[in-house]
Design a protein around this motif. Sequence first.
Motif, short mmCIF file in Angstrom:
data_model
loop_
_atom_site.label_atom_id
_atom_site.label_comp_id
_atom_site.label_asym_id
_atom_site.label_seq_id
_atom_site.Cartn_x
_atom_site.Cartn_y
_atom_site.Cartn_z
N LYS A 192 0.83 -1.22 0.00
CA LYS A 192 0.00 0.00 0.00
C LYS A 192 0.86 1.26 0.00
CE LYS A 192 -4.34 -1.41 2.05
NZ LYS A 192 -5.20 -1.36 3.21
N SER A 193 1.89 1.24 0.86
CA SER A 193 2.70 2.46 0.96
C SER A 193 3.45 2.71 -0.35
CB SER A 193 3.66 2.37 2.15
OG SER A 193 4.52 1.28 1.99
N THR A 194 3.85 1.61 -1.02
CA THR A 194 4.53 1.77 -2.31
C THR A 194 3.61 2.47 -3.31
OG1 THR A 194 5.70 -0.30 -1.88
CG2 THR A 194 5.75 0.52 -4.13
N LEU A 195 2.36 2.05 -3.31
CA LEU A 195 1.40 2.65 -4.24
C LEU A 195 1.12 4.10 -3.87
CD1 LEU A 195 -1.12 -0.30 -4.75
CD2 LEU A 195 0.42 0.66 -6.46
N GLU A 196 0.94 4.32 -2.58
CA GLU A 196 0.60 5.68 -2.14
C GLU A 196 1.74 6.64 -2.44
OE1 GLU A 196 -0.67 4.90 1.83
OE2 GLU A 196 -2.56 4.06 1.11
N GLU A 200 -6.71 -7.12 -0.43
CA GLU A 200 -6.38 -6.46 0.83
C GLU A 200 -5.44 -5.29 0.60
OE1 GLU A 200 -4.92 -9.07 3.93
OE2 GLU A 200 -6.15 -10.70 3.12
N ALA A 201 -4.60 -5.42 -0.45
CA ALA A 201 -3.66 -4.35 -0.74
C ALA A 201 -4.27 -3.32 -1.69
CB ALA A 201 -2.39 -4.93 -1.34
N GLY A 202 -5.57 -3.45 -1.97
CA GLY A 202 -6.23 -2.47 -2.83
C GLY A 202 -5.97 -2.68 -4.30
N LEU A 232 -6.60 5.34 -2.44
CA LEU A 232 -7.58 4.29 -2.23
C LEU A 232 -8.98 4.82 -2.54
CD1 LEU A 232 -7.23 1.35 -1.34
CD2 LEU A 232 -7.84 2.07 0.98
N GLY A 233 -9.68 4.17 -3.43
CA GLY A 233 -11.03 4.60 -3.78
C GLY A 233 -12.05 4.07 -2.80
N SER A 234 -13.31 4.49 -2.99
CA SER A 234 -14.36 4.08 -2.07
C SER A 234 -14.65 2.58 -2.19
CB SER A 234 -15.64 4.87 -2.34
OG SER A 234 -15.99 4.72 -3.70
N ASP A 235 -14.29 1.99 -3.36
CA ASP A 235 -14.52 0.55 -3.53
C ASP A 235 -13.37 -0.29 -2.99
OD1 ASP A 235 -12.66 1.43 -5.34
OD2 ASP A 235 -13.56 0.47 -7.11
N GLY A 236 -12.42 0.35 -2.31
CA GLY A 236 -11.31 -0.40 -1.72
C GLY A 236 -10.20 -0.70 -2.70
N ILE A 237 -10.27 -0.11 -3.88
CA ILE A 237 -9.25 -0.35 -4.91
C ILE A 237 -8.54 0.99 -5.18
CG2 ILE A 237 -8.85 -1.10 -7.30
CD1 ILE A 237 -9.91 -3.32 -5.47
N TYR A 238 -7.22 0.91 -5.33
CA TYR A 238 -6.46 2.13 -5.60
C TYR A 238 -6.78 2.66 -7.00
CZ TYR A 238 -3.60 1.96 -1.43
OH TYR A 238 -3.18 2.00 -0.13
N ALA A 239 -6.65 3.98 -7.12
CA ALA A 239 -6.84 4.60 -8.43
C ALA A 239 -5.90 5.79 -8.55
CB ALA A 239 -8.28 5.06 -8.60
N GLN A 247 -7.16 -17.28 -7.75
CA GLN A 247 -8.08 -16.98 -6.65
C GLN A 247 -7.33 -16.53 -5.41
OE1 GLN A 247 -10.54 -20.34 -5.71
NE2 GLN A 247 -11.78 -20.05 -7.56
N LEU A 248 -6.29 -17.28 -5.05
CA LEU A 248 -5.51 -16.93 -3.86
C LEU A 248 -4.87 -15.55 -4.03
CD1 LEU A 248 -3.79 -20.36 -3.11
CD2 LEU A 248 -5.57 -19.27 -1.77
N THR A 249 -4.36 -15.31 -5.24
CA THR A 249 -3.72 -14.03 -5.52
C THR A 249 -4.74 -12.89 -5.41
OG1 THR A 249 -2.27 -15.18 -7.03
CG2 THR A 249 -2.30 -12.79 -7.18
N ALA A 250 -5.91 -13.11 -6.00
CA ALA A 250 -6.94 -12.06 -5.99
C ALA A 250 -7.34 -11.73 -4.55
CB ALA A 250 -8.15 -12.52 -6.79
N ALA A 251 -7.49 -12.77 -3.72
CA ALA A 251 -7.90 -12.54 -2.32
C ALA A 251 -6.85 -11.74 -1.57
CB ALA A 251 -8.14 -13.88 -1.64
N SER A 252 -5.57 -12.12 -1.78
CA SER A 252 -4.49 -11.44 -1.05
C SER A 252 -4.32 -10.00 -1.55
CB SER A 252 -3.20 -12.23 -1.23
OG SER A 252 -2.12 -11.51 -0.71
#
Lengths: 388, 586
Positions: free
Chosen positions: B407-411, B456-458, B417-424, B448-453
Amino acid sequence: MLRLIIRRMLVAIPMLLVCSVLVFVLVANAGDPLEALRGRPNSQQAIAQRTATLHLNKPIFERYWLWFSKMLHGDFGIDNKGLRIGPQLWRAMGTTLQIVLLSTILAVCLGIAVGVISAVRQYSFFDYSATFVSFLFYAMPVFWFAVLLKVFGAIEFNNWLENPGIGTVGFLLIGLLGAGFTSMLFGFKRTVSKRRRLIAGIAGFAGTVLVCLLVDRFLADRTYFRWIGTVNTTDPRFAHQGFWPRLGDHLGHLLLPVTTLAVISYAGYSRFTRASMLETLSADYVRTARAKGVSERAVIFKHAFRTALIPIVTVVALDFGAIFGGAIITETVFSIQGMGKLFREALQKDIDPNKAMAYLIVTAINVVVFNLIADIIYAKLDPRIRHE
Amino acid sequence: MRTTKRGKLAVIAVGLALVAAACSDSKDTKTTAPPAKGGTITYAAEQEFYTYNNGTSDGNAFANALVLNPVQPSTFYFDDKAALVMSTDLLDSAELTSTSPETVVYKIKADAVWSDGVAVDCKDFQLAWISSNGTLTQQGSDGTPVTDPDSGTSVLLFNTASTTGYENIKSVECADGGKTVTATYDKNFSDWNALFSGLIPAHVVEAKSGVADIAKAYADKNMADLAKAAEFWNTGFTADKGIDPTVMVSAGPFMITSFTPGESVVLEKNPKWWGTPALADSIVFRLIDDATQQPIALQNKEVQVITPQPNPDLLAQLEGVSGAEVKVDGGYTYEHMDFNFASPLTKQLPVRQAFALCLPRQEIVDKLIIPVNPSAVVVNNHFYFPFQSEYVDNAGDYAKVDIAKAKSTLEADGWALGSDGIYAKGGTRLSMKIARKDPNPRRASEVQLTAASCKEAGIEIIDQPNEDIFSNILPTGQYEIALFAWVGSPLQSSQKAIFTTGGSSNFGQYTNTKLDPYLDQLTTELDPAKLAAAADAADKLVWADVATIPIFQFPDLTATDGTVTGVIYNPTQAGITWNAQLWSLK
């Protein structure tokens, strides 16, 4: 009759021609024969090479003509592995023919016998059990049945062969089988009294146990070779042995696949025979025959059975043509290189156009030929056909 | 009436006879039993052997290599740790005598002969070079080269599977009556010791094609003779012609003695073998192409060694086989995630970094691979595998999942972080597609495992299954991440095509000008220590760029019925028969 055959054959030729063009175009568009070569170290050269071999740079009708003119001379070309297809095709046909022929004979004999008895003794215990068994066989997935056969018919049986003996339970079971067999034979006529059936059963039990005792004595302290195979049609260790050992080995390998195929066809044939037989047994001419005082045996076999056989023969002939195209699942499970496997190989990974064509054209000829045979038999058995 | 009774009696007699026969089914098998102990070991081959010349483009197949390992001579072979070891059976020595130009001198054992009595000599090395150096092209009847109209590529005269390495060799010279071979390179080739393996007998090609001296024909550029030799080299060795003992000669512990198409290949001891004799009398390959049927054949004692692709069902099946010895190892084929550098999202380093930080590699291994291979580990190097001594864990920060850091790398890069929990960022949501082959339940689970993990990181991950991603997805560029496997190789020279700018296997169009020189060095470096250093430097760069992320090695299974010893797994393309001469019955 001859005119009928000739007429049918003349119709078959243009049909096969049209079929071959259609199939060729379909195969040509079915996939990329160069697929497996892409991304390899020397893909450019390999692609150039295969393009030249398969004439992929030529228009489709020129390709068809090249293929067709070679095929007429019996040359099916080479496959993607660089092997000639002709020998593979003949070998696969031979292998499939052995299995299909044996299993068809087995299935037809058993199916017709059981079907006739079921019809004659409709709603008897035998009829119900036969119905149950054939529906069971009909519903079973082939691969599952094949694996069951492998476990009990091969592994367990071979283990037993290595240390054979009948055992108390074996005596009892085989004895009971013998008893059932003799009492059924004696008591097939409904008029036979219960006492007589019982006596026949006891005699059968005693006789069978006696025979088994002798056999058990003979088996004691012996050990036998693991005879039944679960894969392939031969064991290479027999390659240098004489004709009889090789035949024995071959039969030991054919037993399970033949049984698998036979069981599936048997289910159909027995139901079919029963229905056909019931229909003829209730026909007016059968009642007339009975009324004339013709013996029951003659009524069943001479009057009813012959007529009932007509549709069955046709079905068998058509079926034979169809299974000959390969029993893909059975061949795969038993690792047998027959027609079904040939076709699967032709389509696996990257499509092998020459191989697919060889298979499809042979199968097409086959279906046409067996349709013709079915027609001829039908005409032969049923006089009404010829006169029309 | 009387006849009926007699008929019934006859039927009963037949019935009894049948029952009796059922009890004694095996009456005649006694005579057909082969010798109980002949030292035959049978291997279940998943694909059929079909040619003696594994070097042709059509013939290059694992199935052939398995049969030919103990038949054809090789200068070096891969051992069970994937190291190239000189064959002391074939050679007295193989020496790199000069590095500029690269020169290798092979000294062939004086008593090395083919099974037809002809010496193994320099001519066989020359044929390997002539057939695979890629300089000879097919000529049409008018003398012009035959080319493919689409690509303009010339069709090679010898239909070789690969020119790699051989194309760098300038000359192969003979001395000492053909027992000394000197190969001189005009461009250095790091994996020189992988060349001259699976040698084809030159004297057979000469005899069968009617060419007196193939090396002379090459030196004189006698195209007519070369075309004849090539014709035989390309097509003369296929198994559909049967086993001709004058063609499929052996210079190994075993020779091919019989071949039944669709069924089996039999190897027996080579009477002319000069080295340590093999322990078994015979090795048999039986074709069982349905892997699920192999454990049954093992249980029925039809085969003693099987190597099917493992899965939990198959392992359970093998557990039921009494006495079976089962071993699972990680091989050279490895699963990995590949980024598309042409995509606006994944061309950004922070996005790739964040994805690498949320990709649950350990969880994927734990949940999907450990059940099959309990010793499986996450692979943290692109150039070496955990079983190799050169293997170094270069994953650094990416070794473990770190959602906070993702998250910090992206920020830090301006993503919010958008309202849907996904970064934009700039109106673009961080939503990425993972292309994978379908149907493939294991890869579906990985995604599936990747998507779930990553959720959490947006980061939104979308599964993009396709039946053929190499034809339908990768060329179109309509994907962010590709999930597939590479068939790896111990040869570092083979890595270049995957990572170099414009490489033929570099589907994601990754490019790093600092990396390319290292990759070049991997193909030319002759000093093993410097080669390993270059590979390590290259690996660190690939990790820093997060260009592709390795995940796990595919598990390989080796099982025996417990009656044989000496069967040892080999992770390389040599396969299980690499030491067939050491297989023996207990």
